[in-house]
Design a protein around this motif. Structure first.
Motif, short mmCIF file in Angstrom:
data_model
loop_
_atom_site.label_atom_id
_atom_site.label_comp_id
_atom_site.label_asym_id
_atom_site.label_seq_id
_atom_site.Cartn_x
_atom_site.Cartn_y
_atom_site.Cartn_z
N ALA A 118 8.35 -6.48 -15.27
CA ALA A 118 9.37 -5.25 -15.09
C ALA A 118 8.98 -3.98 -14.18
CB ALA A 118 9.94 -5.01 -16.35
N ALA A 119 7.55 -3.87 -14.98
CA ALA A 119 6.94 -2.39 -14.58
C ALA A 119 6.56 -2.62 -13.13
CB ALA A 119 5.72 -2.16 -15.56
N ILE A 120 5.77 -3.61 -12.79
CA ILE A 120 5.48 -4.02 -11.62
C ILE A 120 6.52 -4.05 -10.28
CG2 ILE A 120 4.08 -5.73 -9.89
CD1 ILE A 120 2.54 -6.43 -12.74
N TYR A 121 7.58 -4.85 -10.90
CA TYR A 121 8.63 -4.91 -9.73
C TYR A 121 9.47 -3.59 -9.64
CZ TYR A 121 8.39 -10.23 -9.83
OH TYR A 121 7.67 -11.41 -9.78
N PHE A 122 9.48 -2.90 -10.66
CA PHE A 122 10.15 -1.61 -10.43
C PHE A 122 9.36 -0.66 -9.41
CE2 PHE A 122 11.58 2.70 -11.97
CZ PHE A 122 13.06 2.54 -11.76
N VAL A 123 8.23 -0.65 -9.59
CA VAL A 123 7.18 0.31 -8.78
C VAL A 123 7.61 -0.14 -7.18
CG1 VAL A 123 5.12 0.89 -7.86
CG2 VAL A 123 5.70 0.81 -10.37
N PHE A 124 7.52 -1.62 -7.14
CA PHE A 124 7.96 -2.01 -5.67
C PHE A 124 9.21 -1.95 -5.14
CE2 PHE A 124 3.50 -3.73 -6.10
CZ PHE A 124 3.15 -3.95 -4.75
N MET A 125 10.11 -2.22 -6.14
CA MET A 125 11.55 -2.06 -5.66
C MET A 125 11.81 -0.66 -5.16
SD MET A 125 13.27 -4.88 -8.15
CE MET A 125 14.84 -5.04 -7.15
N VAL A 126 11.52 0.30 -5.96
CA VAL A 126 11.85 1.54 -5.95
C VAL A 126 11.06 2.37 -4.57
CG1 VAL A 126 11.58 4.09 -6.59
CG2 VAL A 126 12.32 2.16 -8.32
N ALA A 127 9.95 1.62 -4.38
CA ALA A 127 9.15 2.14 -3.05
C ALA A 127 9.84 1.50 -2.00
CB ALA A 127 7.90 1.67 -3.13
N GLY A 128 10.34 0.29 -2.22
CA GLY A 128 11.17 -0.30 -0.86
C GLY A 128 12.61 0.41 -0.75
N ALA A 129 13.22 0.76 -1.76
CA ALA A 129 14.48 1.38 -1.85
C ALA A 129 14.41 2.83 -1.12
CB ALA A 129 15.22 1.58 -2.99
N LEU A 130 13.23 3.79 -1.30
CA LEU A 130 13.20 4.83 -1.07
C LEU A 130 12.79 5.01 0.49
CD1 LEU A 130 11.36 6.80 -3.68
CD2 LEU A 130 13.81 6.88 -3.28
N PRO B 44 21.92 1.77 1.84
CA PRO B 44 21.01 0.85 1.32
C PRO B 44 19.82 1.35 0.11
CG PRO B 44 20.33 1.35 3.45
CD PRO B 44 21.72 1.80 2.99
N ARG B 45 19.85 2.75 0.36
CA ARG B 45 18.99 3.28 -0.70
C ARG B 45 19.38 3.32 -1.97
NH1 ARG B 45 16.71 9.09 0.66
NH2 ARG B 45 15.53 7.86 1.91
N LYS B 46 20.55 3.79 -2.17
CA LYS B 46 21.30 3.62 -3.42
C LYS B 46 21.38 2.31 -4.03
CE LYS B 46 24.35 6.93 -4.28
NZ LYS B 46 25.70 7.78 -4.24
N ALA B 47 21.75 1.34 -3.00
CA ALA B 47 22.09 0.16 -3.67
C ALA B 47 20.76 -0.64 -4.03
CB ALA B 47 22.60 -0.99 -2.54
N GLY B 48 19.70 -0.37 -3.39
CA GLY B 48 18.26 -0.81 -3.66
C GLY B 48 17.64 -0.20 -5.14
N VAL C 6 11.32 -0.71 8.11
CA VAL C 6 12.52 -0.93 7.48
C VAL C 6 12.35 -2.74 6.93
CG1 VAL C 6 14.94 -1.53 7.35
CG2 VAL C 6 14.07 0.62 8.64
N PRO C 7 11.84 -3.45 7.72
CA PRO C 7 11.50 -4.60 7.24
C PRO C 7 10.57 -4.96 6.03
CG PRO C 7 11.65 -4.75 9.64
CD PRO C 7 11.55 -3.46 9.18
N PRO C 8 9.41 -4.11 6.11
CA PRO C 8 8.68 -4.02 4.88
C PRO C 8 9.43 -3.71 3.66
CG PRO C 8 7.77 -2.65 6.43
CD PRO C 8 8.84 -3.41 7.22
N ALA C 9 10.10 -2.65 3.83
CA ALA C 9 11.02 -2.02 2.71
C ALA C 9 12.02 -3.12 2.09
CB ALA C 9 11.83 -0.76 3.26
N ALA C 10 12.68 -3.88 2.93
CA ALA C 10 13.53 -5.09 2.47
C ALA C 10 12.63 -6.11 1.89
CB ALA C 10 14.14 -5.44 3.66
N LEU C 11 11.62 -6.48 2.49
CA LEU C 11 10.70 -7.30 1.79
C LEU C 11 10.15 -6.89 0.39
CD1 LEU C 11 8.26 -8.54 4.94
CD2 LEU C 11 9.80 -9.98 3.23
#
Length: 547
Positions: free
Chosen positions: A214-226, A108-112, A23-28
């Motif tokens: 935007a493309a790079i961040y979207f990949v990382f943020m979606v991976a974290g949220a999921l 947190p998943r939906k919010a992320g 969970v912490p790396p997902a948040a990071l």
């Protein structure tokens, strides 16, 4: 199961054996992306030459503000671009306040994922604004929509991490919030390289950089949220026993509804403590570079001259040293978030804030003397410690709230508290900027123009000490009744641990490969390697201070 049912909170409940260290790396992953908000100043100079390319094409002197906003024939002033910072943190605070309760129910998943859409979508809208040279699109895109993404992304892991780490609340939130402070260390150098790559004779390369980020961040943020999972009701770490009430009266086992906190004195006391601590720290952070240059002047390069007596080449030399100083401050800001929040697990949140405030007061009142005596090492060291406590204040406060108000709605309560950040973001810079300007206008040398400011900031800290002293455990009337708690848990889609593995929801959150140490190692590497690279780059810049 419907197409998007996997986003619902009941489908994120972890099954037995789930590795909580995922969970912490997902948040990071989310915080490192939205933390680029701190690094947006890397775009100001290139954007101020978006039309002129090689040099800024100034608007006519008689052109009105609104005409400049919609003009496509002259460049933006950096002061216009700087409004992005204000919008970032105002809408971060507003979004955290307005959507904190929704987050507790949606999970947190939906919010992320909503955070990823807003933050990255805002970058895309801003890219369109740069391409068409419409600054209002940048304000709307990154400032308003992106600011909402900042707020949701910032608070999305707080409640979840506190529930996964009841034994280490401070450390857990410190790890995540550390990422927000470190986002600029990764994003700013990356943005600089991308702008140089995309720059042409007709473009400064910023709108293309926004799309790439935007493309790079979207990949990382979606991976974290999921990757987010929430523990089943009643879960606790193996071998851990909750502390007895008598052992620490500042930690409650009951829960307060977020809608009630506005009427609870302790909430406003913590609000005031955070507001004053952040106002003082953010004022220093925003003026760190000119502060060092104007206070020490030529002494930074071994020349006994004031700042105004230096030639252009010498000012360039000390500007490079000041840039290293700001990089060093960012490291202490980040490190302090993890260090102080972790310490609070052992000495308590109230005691940790007393350290911030009492030590901060001593440092603020000592800085003018260190500057007048030419003690550069002590001056730098004192400000670094102040910035570590500035970051530590952010990272420690979610655990402080959980101790006093319970964990059931701590994310929503934290969201309401972040309005203190928005207010501090206005007060801190105003204090340090306007007091400095007043001093200089009245003939005070630049090297001494910050003395009064430091004493004023120390005065704010004294008020914070008084407020922190007044914080006491909550009266019984503020907590939810058993029936109210049951109703809230139902709205939050919580499921008892005994049922978590035998339902469709449980199957969605079943441990599986998620219990593997190798998976956790991969997740940590995915966020740890970029973070370490950012630290290394920042250390290289900061090394000029020690040459």
């Amino acid at each position: 199961m419907r197409l998007f049912d996997f986003l619902n909170k009941e489908h994120t409940i972890a099954g037995p054996g789930f590795n909580r260290w995922l969970v912490p790396p997902a948040a990071l992953a989310i915080h490192l992306c939205i933390g680029m908000a701190y690094g947006f100043s890397v775009f100001w100079l290139p954007l101020s030459k978006a039309i002129g390319i090689t040099e800024s094409l100034a608007c006519p002197a008689d052109m009105g503000f609104m005409t400049q906003v919609f003009s496509t024939s002259c460049d933006w002033k950096i002061s216009m671009l700087g409004w992005m910072y204000t919008l970032f943190f105002v809408f971060l605070g507003l979004a955290a306040w307005l959507f904190g309760g929704w987050l507790e129910h949606a999970g947190p998943r939906k919010a992320g994922l909503v955070s990823a859409v807003c933050w990255c979508g805002g970058l895309v809208i801003s890219a369109l604004g740069i391409y068409t040279h419409q600054i209002w699109l940048m304000w709307l895109g990154s400032g308003v929509i992106g600011g909402i993404g900042l707020g949701l992304g910032y608070i999305s892991p707080v409640s979840t991490l506190i529930k996964w780490f009841p034994d280490r609340r401070g450390m857990a939130t410190g790890m995540a919030i550390m990422g927000f402070g470190g986002g600029a260390m990764i994003g700013a150098p990356l943005a600089d390289k991308l702008m140089k790559h995309f720059a042409t004779a007709n473009s400064v390369g910023v709108w293309e950089t926004f799309l790439a980020l935007a493309a790079i961040y979207f990949v990382f943020m979606v991976a974290g949220a999921l990757t987010y999972r929430v523990p089943a009701t009643g879960w606790k770490p193996e071998g851990w026993t909750p502390p007895a009430k008598a052992a620490n009266t500042m930690i409650t086992s009951r829960h307060v509804h977020a809608s009630r906190v506005w009427g609870i004195p302790q909430f406003w006391l913590i609000w005031g403590v955070l507001f004053l601590n952040v106002s003082a720290g953010i004022g220093i952070l925003g003026m760190a570079s000119p502060l060092l240059q104007e206070v020490f002047g030529g002494r930074l390069i071994g020349v006994d001259l004031g700042f105004n007596e230096l030639d252009a080449a010498q000012k360039g030399q000390i500007a490079a040293i000041a840039a290293g100083f700001t990089g060093l401050l960012s490291l202490f800001n980040i490190g302090g978030r993890f260090f102080w929040a972790s310490c609070s697990d052992y000495i308590g949140r109230k005691a940790t804030y007393f350290i911030f405030l009492i030590l901060g007061f001593i440092l603020y009142v000592s800085i003018p003397s260190m500057a007048h005596a030419g003690q550069l090492a002590l001056f730098v060291g004192f400000i670094c410690i102040i910035l570590s406590m500035y970051g530590g204040g952010f990272a420690t406060v979610p655990a402080y709230l959980a101790d006093l108000f319970g964990t059931q709605m701590v994310g929503a309560i934290h969201g309401r508290l972040l309005t203190a950040w928005a207010a501090a973001g206005v007060l801190g810079p105003i204090l340090i900027n306007y007091i400095r300007e007043y001093q200089i206008a009245n003939g005070v040398p630049k090297a001494q123009a910050y003395d009064v400011t430091m004493y004023v900031l120390a005065g704010l800290i004294v008020v914070g000490i008084v407020l922190n002293t007044m914080i006491r455990p909550l009266a019984d009337r503020h907590f939810m009744t058993d029936d109210e708690l049951v109703a809230e848990k139902k709205l939050a889609h919580e499921r008892d641990i005994s049922a978590a593995s035998g339902t469709r929801s449980g199957r969605a959150g079943r441990a599986g490969v998620a219990s593997s140490p190798a998976v956790a190692g991969f997740a940590w590497a995915a966020v740890g390697i970029p973070l370490m690279l950012g630290v290394w780059i920042t250390l290289q810049k900061a090394s000029v201070l020690f040459k």
